[in-house]
Design an enzyme around this catalytic site. Structure first.
Site, short mmCIF file in Angstrom:
data_model
loop_
_atom_site.label_atom_id
_atom_site.label_comp_id
_atom_site.label_asym_id
_atom_site.label_seq_id
_atom_site.Cartn_x
_atom_site.Cartn_y
_atom_site.Cartn_z
N GLU A 66 -3.32 9.46 18.85
CA GLU A 66 -3.64 10.89 18.91
C GLU A 66 -4.69 11.25 17.85
O GLU A 66 -5.65 11.97 18.13
CB GLU A 66 -2.37 11.72 18.66
CG GLU A 66 -1.34 11.64 19.79
CD GLU A 66 -0.56 10.33 19.81
OE1 GLU A 66 -0.48 9.66 18.76
OE2 GLU A 66 -0.06 9.95 20.90
N GLN B 296 0.83 -1.20 0.00
CA GLN B 296 0.00 0.00 0.00
C GLN B 296 0.86 1.24 0.00
O GLN B 296 1.79 1.35 0.81
CB GLN B 296 -0.89 -0.03 1.25
CG GLN B 296 -1.63 1.26 1.54
CD GLN B 296 -2.33 1.22 2.88
OE1 GLN B 296 -3.07 0.29 3.17
NE2 GLN B 296 -2.10 2.23 3.71
N GLY B 297 0.58 2.17 -0.87
CA GLY B 297 1.33 3.42 -0.93
C GLY B 297 0.47 4.60 -0.59
O GLY B 297 0.03 5.36 -1.47
N SER C 97 -2.75 7.14 14.37
CA SER C 97 -2.17 7.04 15.71
C SER C 97 -3.24 7.24 16.77
O SER C 97 -4.33 7.72 16.49
CB SER C 97 -1.10 8.12 15.87
OG SER C 97 -1.72 9.39 15.87
N SER D 287 0.89 6.46 2.95
CA SER D 287 1.66 7.39 3.80
C SER D 287 2.89 7.93 3.09
O SER D 287 3.48 7.26 2.25
CB SER D 287 2.13 6.67 5.07
OG SER D 287 1.05 6.33 5.87
N GLU E 197 -15.43 -3.91 6.00
CA GLU E 197 -15.01 -5.12 6.71
C GLU E 197 -14.55 -4.82 8.12
O GLU E 197 -13.69 -5.49 8.66
CB GLU E 197 -13.88 -5.83 5.94
CG GLU E 197 -14.36 -6.19 4.55
CD GLU E 197 -13.49 -7.21 3.85
OE1 GLU E 197 -12.57 -7.74 4.48
OE2 GLU E 197 -13.77 -7.50 2.68
#
Lengths: 360, 391, 360, 391
Positions: D375, D130-131, D373, D133, D247
């Site tokens: 946060e 997966q690209g 995250s 981030s 899902e």
């Protein structure tokens, strides 16, 4: 699968909320805490009896509403939201004990309890010092009961006591038998605990140890549901306050450090809801892990509610420390419920003992 | 490094301890557990105790001799406060007057103000309360709105103050009020205002403990005389902030000393109920002991820096959070370990005696809110100590 | 009163920092963790010996620098800041044992230790399972030592071992005696622990139990000081990262929720500094509560460092989870130091046992 | 309320359990403890395991039958995942492809894309990464900067992606890239890009565990064919956000099931070392058990709501925080209670066997960072669930 309440129980829940808002809102809790000699409204409890609330768990043949532990949990959550004072859970527990006992004395008292004519509470605990109850030393000999019970809820107001003795549970009823009671005023002014000296006639009830454990477990579940209601409403009023109150020119609700703590309050509240209602459902279904799940729910609810209701005071700032604002009413009730119906520490131990994965 | 007290300091500590032993008839907790007391009679106990302390020369010890001082060092003040807290003495009613107003008058007041106000403040013939906080300016003190408008030479004050400790028993209040509505910091002035006058209404605020030790004050054109303005108009904020920083040494050892007594009570209670050998109980007690001792170490560091004439370091800005949050954990643990008996009102026949943990539990909720809430303290640490930017 | 270091020790501290920055910066720690067979730089330890670091605690008559526990704590804090790998604290402890022992064997070995010619470590622990060391079962009989020691730091590299036996501490030295060692690789790759099988000649040293306790306590204090250094530097690099890294168009350091957590990191670090140096000072002064204060410092430092160094990873976000960034090096060392030189739980127990207020 | 599984669901669960028993030669932890394995051979174990699962019809169970689906309900998917986690099975290499890209293709892709990519994804003949981030857009994903510039019919991609799980073994990557530099959300498009081409460089990222399961990818004019654009240009953000929500039922029970196994191991270890009767140890174990069971209750609630066709309530938005922070406390407690032996590498002769707690400790640090995250999760709860305002 379905997590939401079914229609009957949802109606019970919503009508309970309406009833409490109309007849027993928090404002009334507050005035009862301070002024009423009994700490609760006998008139409102009469209304509850009339509406069949004390028979929530009884089958329809027994004259009950057959709402089960799930229904009871829904009702107690609502009662927690207004911090309703008075021996409601205690009455339901007494009814559950009486219903399991044989004989006319128990049956007659149950009828009076359900009809609101008699307040019956269970005097189960002994000992004053320490976090856990002391050993039972009260004895019933030749029809006479002798001993001392502590932290009996509303024991001064009760018409009859169910008393745990070394030989089983005994029934002690006024006017034949009286009892000397001494107030034990805890943090929560609405809880009227007493110490009771027993020395008078009593009658043994036929109740198995398993029956006592079942009813104690019901008390734990009921306490957990009440804790849920306390934190649920504490969170609501805190969110409302944070939305309205400003500091440094912006509402409190816009400060990220407070937002993250509000998120933690939500997490504690919603996980408690998940745990309490699953435990209630498992109890109704007779699931083998019901006792484990009740211990889990009570242990979790006690810690969660203490945090949430403590944060509610902190988030209110100075006014949170005043008698006038509501957060303290909730925190005080939490501190009582944490200690009774199985302390948090005792429930953690029970959870470990009963956990399927901890079996050897 | 040198954290040792000198022989003179240890002698002073011994003298204070001996003096307390001779002069404290009854620890404060016993007064509180005495059902014959009323709120007023408890305040009277405190007032009498302050008088005794004053007569013995223990108040305003760091002030000039003229005003009751004895040139006491930071260390002596800290040792004095620690002994007072260790021995469970009553709190003096004028603690805020002595802690804040006294230094303000000595450093920024006029000679007349000092002569008029300091002696009765020390002797407790007049009780002072503090009028800083307002209902809509809690954490953001500088947003205060109470106005002081000129009336000839004098001023008329209008507005509302809250959290005036000992307000219900106070004779005077020192007030921050706006003489300029625009200038956020430079528009605030520092006034001394008598409470017994038309235009001042003091209402007790009931606390969650059930007591009414705080008050809220309504000013409606209350008179503040020109000669009761401390410093110049507009200097109020600066004066207040300066005196808030004074005598930080005095409190460095007092909280751990007080909590030593609390923990001693807790351990004795746990021992008496036969739980002291339980490993879970021991861990909880041990953690409290560790944390309290770390606070003492931190306080000694602050004190040593002050005594060495250095600016207090980062350790001093964290003390408020440390003790106030510890106090909550401590009373929470006590209620858990001692069980419901520890919740009983001290006047109850079945109360366990010693520390009133239920009261401490409730009172500890205030500690993280007053004098700069834990949130404000963390903002301050982030910004002033760590230099983090505002968004 | 004075909390700051005196001139001699401040010079020691600052020159240690300079030395480490020049000769043993974190980059070198990292490459040693991965590549060096011994896990540390013998060359740098030779330099330390030459500069007299192993004799920090010895009196001037003994050829030491007489810097005391305060000096040692200052040095170890600096070493913690670069997570210096290698048996430094272990060497100081061995020197303290040897200095207390009588006889030429001990004196000779001490000279070689101080001169950097011999690595000597104390094999004190037995048992593998569980948080606390097992009972000592290693025996010295007729000049022959038999038993198994665990988690011996750098035991494969050592030239001599000081071995706790049922009869006291024995000296086992190469080349007369060898020992079989098996690596025990813990989280911290730079700590080369081994299990050792002993079956060979050994010599009993004259060391009292009190002496052993003193040296163990020195180990606890040294571990606490190292933990302080680890968290001190972790906080620094985290603050630097937060100042520089942006999210949603603003530096991380400007987000209030993160600011409050950074404030907590500062509190943990500074309170640890207060606790460690007070304990060191009390040790040097022979204060009666020194043992108590050391237990307090080690217990507190372990918990505090775990939190601070864990938060350092979290505040770094994704890169905090990479080998390339530094926070993990600190957290791993923390996990080792938490377990050894008296686990946190053992130190809490020691603090309770020794607390003046807990006396009956 | 009804939290009971139907007889059919329980039968399905039993079938899955039986299938695992017959097909799982060796639990994953034993592979990891086997020093003969290399990183590549461990990936091969995973690939073979995925093939087995695929052949048995356990992958993409909720998809249309044409693509391997079997009309499995949310409940069945949850039961399947729980069994897989309980039994300590290897993780399938294409978990992100199947979890995210599969639904994206089924709902937003073309027929050709589905035919071309789904079968080898399920059979693990192609591994996807997966690209999303980027180095400078972690928590703030929409700030991504990788550009896709038109090149005739096709696109050329330039930029950098990080945290591409299984990247070092992947054949294809699905990429979010900007086709419009101005429009923050509407300028992002969703591409399928082969890794084996000039213009794509994959570098392993070493993790704090020492493994290199992640990669970073550098695109320098890498070719993305027009027919490998999923949806229309500018729809990428919407597609990504939609499939991230799919899902969610599948994971509701898997974490507590996995942690059951972990806690069982921990309790067995504590018992074996003779510490199970220590009250402090019991409290710590009991608290972990309580918390894990509460997570299961919360997951059951989410699952029940999904099964009843209702929108997930607040309980579902808190799951990520719950399990990821629990996992840290759990491994912390294990390292404390089991002592240093629990830190030993599983390949060490003296390792205690069972759960590799040191690895779990380190790996648990990632859980609170990836996929939003803690946060970000708390921001989302505050804003979306509690409706709190942005400053």
């Amino acid at each position: 699968m379905q997590f939401d309440l079914d229609d009957d129980r949802e109606l019970l829940r919503s009508s309970t909320r309406d009833l409490l808002e109309a007849e027993a809102p928090l404002a009334q809790t507050r005035s009862l805490m301070e002024d009423a000699a009994d700490g609760y409204s006998k008139a409102f409890f009469g209304q509850l009896a009339e509406l069949g609330y004390f028979g929530l768990l009884l089958s329809e043949e027994e004259g009950g509403a057959a709402m089960g532990a799930v229904g009871l949990a829904a009702v107690l959550t609502e009662m927690g939201r207004v911090a309703l004072p008075g021996p409601f859970l205690e009455s339901v527990m007494a009814a559950e004990l009486l219903r399991r006992a044989e004989g006319e004395a128990a049956a007659g008292l149950l009828r009076r309890l359900l009809g609101g004519e008699a307040l019956v509470v269970w005097a189960d605990r002994e000992g004053l010092a320490g976090a856990e109850p002391g050993p039972t030393e009260t004895r019933l000999e030749s029809g006479r009961i002798r001993g001392q019970k502590t932290f009996v809820p509303f024991g001064a107001q009760a018409d009859a006591l169910l008393v745990t003795t070394t030989g089983g549970v005994a029934l002690v009823a006024r006017p034949d038998a009286g009892w000397a009671s001494t107030a034990l005023p805890t943090l929560d002014h609405a809880q009227r605990f007493v110490r009771i000296e027993l020395d008078g006639p009593a009658e043994l009830l036929t109740l198995s140890d398993a029956a006592l454990d079942e009813v104690r477990r019901l008390g734990s579940l009921g306490a957990a549901a009440t804790l849920l209601g306390l934190m649920d409403r504490s969170l609501e009023i805190t969110l409302a306050y944070m939305a309205e109150r400003e500091a440094f020119g912006a509402p409190l609700a816009s400060f990220q450090a407070l937002q993250h703590r509000a998120a933690d309050m939500l997490m504690k509240t919603e996980t408690t809801r998940s745990a309490v209602f699953r435990a209630a459902w498992a109890s109704d279904e007779g699931e083998p892990d019901a006792a484990f799940l009740v211990a889990v729910a009570k242990a979790w609810a006690g810690d969660a509610a203490r945090r949430v209701c403590g944060e509610a005071i902190q988030m209110h700032g100075g006014v949170g420390y005043t008698w006038e604002y509501d957060p303290h009413v909730y925190l005080k009730r939490v501190k009582t419920l944490e200690s009774f119906h199985g302390s948090t520490r005792a429930q953690i131990e029970a959870a470990l003992e009963r956990a399927p994965i901890a079996a050897e | 490094m040198d954290l040792r007290f000198t022989d003179e300091q240890l002698q002073f500590q011994a003298d204070v301890r001996a003096w307390i032993t001779s002069n404290l008839d009854r620890p404060w907790s016993e007064h509180v557990a005495d059902a014959r007391h009323t709120p007023d009679s408890l305040v009277e106990v405190r007032r009498q105790w302050q008088k005794k302390l004053h007569e013995a020369g223990f108040l305003g010890m760091g002030w000039p001799e003229e005003w009751g001082g004895r040139g006491a060092t930071e260390v002596e003040q800290a040792l004095f406060e620690a002994e007072i807290h260790r021995a469970d003495c009553p709190q003096v009613p004028n603690f805020l007057g002595i802690g804040l107003l006294g230094p303000a008058l000595i450093h920024h007041g006029t000679e007349d103000q000092r002569r008029r106000f300091i002696p009765p403040m020390l002797s407790c013939d007049e009780i002072w309360c503090q009028g800083f906080s307002e209902p809509s300016s809690g954490s953001d003190l500088a947003s205060l709105r109470t106005r002081a408008e000129p009336d000839g030479e004098d001023f008329r004050i209008t507005g509302q103050k809250v959290w005036t400790t000992f307000g219900p028993w106070a004779n005077w209040i020192f007030v921050l009020a706006r003489t300029d509505l625009e200038d956020r910091y430079g528009g605030i002035s520092f006034f001394l205002v008598p409470i017994d006058q038309a235009g001042v209404e003091m209402r007790p605020i009931r606390q969650i403990t059930g007591e009414s030790e705080f008050g809220e004050v309504f000013f409606d054109g209350a008179l503040a005389r020109r000669e009761h303005l401390v410093g110049k108009p507009g200097e109020g904020w600066r004066i207040a902030m300066t005196v808030l920083g004074y005598e930080r040494g005095a409190a460095t050892l007092s909280n751990p000393a007080q909590y030593d007594g609390y923990l001693h009570d807790l351990i004795a209670g746990v021992r008496a109920q036969g739980d002291l050998e339980r490993a879970d109980v021991r861990e909880k007690l041990g953690r409290l002991i560790v944390e309290n001792e770390v606070m003492r170490s931190n306080g000694l560091r602050t004190l040593a820096n002050l005594a060495a004439g250095q600016a207090p370091g980062p350790e001093s800005s964290i003390e408020k959070i440390l003790w106030s949050e510890f106090a909550q954990r401590q009373s929470d643990a006590a209620l858990e370990l001692l069980g419901p008996q520890a919740q009983l009102a001290p006047t109850s026949r079945d109360a366990r005696g010693g520390v009133d943990w239920a009261y401490e539990y409730l009172w500890s909720r205030a500690g993280t809110i007053y004098s700069g809430s834990s949130e404000i303290q963390r903002n301050i640490i982030a910004k002033r100590v760590l230099g983090m930017p505002t968004r």
